[in-house]
Design a protein around this motif. Structure first.
Motif, mmCIF file in Angstrom:
data_model
loop_
_atom_site.group_PDB
_atom_site.id
_atom_site.type_symbol
_atom_site.label_atom_id
_atom_site.label_comp_id
_atom_site.label_asym_id
_atom_site.label_seq_id
_atom_site.Cartn_x
_atom_site.Cartn_y
_atom_site.Cartn_z
ATOM 1 N N TRP A 217 12.829 -12.320 2.785
ATOM 2 C CA TRP A 217 11.872 -11.432 3.433
ATOM 3 C C TRP A 217 12.343 -11.075 4.845
ATOM 4 N N LEU A 218 12.734 -12.091 5.620
ATOM 5 C CA LEU A 218 13.162 -11.845 7.001
ATOM 6 C C LEU A 218 14.374 -10.925 7.047
ATOM 7 N N TRP A 219 15.376 -11.191 6.203
ATOM 8 C CA TRP A 219 16.584 -10.362 6.192
ATOM 9 C C TRP A 219 16.271 -8.943 5.738
ATOM 10 N N ALA A 220 15.391 -8.818 4.760
ATOM 11 C CA ALA A 220 15.014 -7.488 4.279
ATOM 12 C C ALA A 220 14.294 -6.720 5.387
ATOM 13 N N PHE A 221 13.393 -7.384 6.086
ATOM 14 C CA PHE A 221 12.660 -6.722 7.164
ATOM 15 C C PHE A 221 13.593 -6.323 8.299
ATOM 16 N N LEU A 222 14.482 -7.229 8.710
ATOM 17 C CA LEU A 222 15.427 -6.908 9.784
ATOM 18 C C LEU A 222 16.345 -5.755 9.392
ATOM 19 N N VAL B 141 9.799 -1.040 4.721
ATOM 20 C CA VAL B 141 9.130 -1.713 5.842
ATOM 21 C C VAL B 141 7.631 -1.806 5.580
ATOM 22 N N ALA B 142 7.028 -0.721 5.121
ATOM 23 C CA ALA B 142 5.584 -0.726 4.830
ATOM 24 C C ALA B 142 5.263 -1.750 3.741
ATOM 25 N N TRP B 143 6.103 -1.813 2.709
ATOM 26 C CA TRP B 143 5.869 -2.771 1.624
ATOM 27 C C TRP B 143 6.032 -4.204 2.131
ATOM 28 N N LEU B 144 7.070 -4.455 2.918
ATOM 29 C CA LEU B 144 7.310 -5.799 3.446
ATOM 30 C C LEU B 144 6.199 -6.258 4.381
ATOM 31 N N ALA B 145 5.509 -5.321 4.999
ATOM 32 C CA ALA B 145 4.419 -5.662 5.928
ATOM 33 C C ALA B 145 3.145 -6.086 5.213
ATOM 34 N N LYS B 146 3.075 -5.834 3.908
ATOM 35 C CA LYS B 146 1.871 -6.209 3.154
ATOM 36 C C LYS B 146 1.736 -7.736 3.100
ATOM 37 N N LYS B 147 0.512 -8.207 3.249
ATOM 38 C CA LYS B 147 0.228 -9.646 3.311
ATOM 39 C C LYS B 147 0.740 -10.389 2.080
ATOM 40 N N GLU B 148 0.531 -9.820 0.900
ATOM 41 C CA GLU B 148 0.947 -10.527 -0.318
ATOM 42 C C GLU B 148 2.460 -10.579 -0.477
ATOM 43 N N VAL B 149 3.166 -9.679 0.157
ATOM 44 C CA VAL B 149 4.626 -9.684 0.085
ATOM 45 C C VAL B 149 5.187 -10.722 1.056
#
Length: 130
Positions: free
Chosen positions: A71-76, A120-128
């Motif tokens: 998750w962190l690498w995908a977001f960065l 980014v929008a998808w990664l920001a979702k709480k369940e993700v």
């Protein structure tokens, strides 16, 4: 593959594989092949070398396999890509050059920008994030 989030992870990871392959084709394979046809230096139509496609494959692998820490690498990656691509597009539109190779580049960057904004929008979702 059970949950909706797992399916979305697989889909986004596959998207990164697709964009890595697409980028390599547009930025390197096609220009090198065209340079060969024209009997020019192999890098005559390559305007910028980078290895972002390797990061796309690595993060795609992590997303598809639901690897811990992805998750962190995908977001960065996605956040960096949005910033970099937006900057490049703004600079491009100051003095646009609309030859075949730069239009290919423009299409590639535009598609990548849309993909990474959605990621980014998808990664920001709480369940993700969970």
């Amino acid at each position: 593959m059970g949950t909706k989030t797992e399916k979305e992870c697989f889909l986004f990871g596959t998207g990164l594989y697709f964009f890595a392959a697409y980028t390599v084709m547009i930025k390197y394979v096609m220009p090198v092949a065209w340079a060969a046809v024209k009997r020019m230096p192999f890098d005559a139509y390559i305007y910028f070398w980078d290895a972002w496609w390797i990061a796309h494959i690595a993060v795609g692998y992590g997303l598809r396999g639901r690897k811990p820490g992805t998750w962190l690498w995908a977001f960065l990656l996605a956040a960096a890509e949005v910033i970099i691509i937006t900057t490049k597009l703004m600079l491009f539109w100051r003095v646009p050059v609309l030859d075949f190779w730069r239009v290919n580049w423009l299409v590639n960057k535009s598609l990548l920008l849309v993909y990474f904004v959605v990621l980014v929008a998808w990664l920001a979702k709480k369940e993700v994030r969970a």
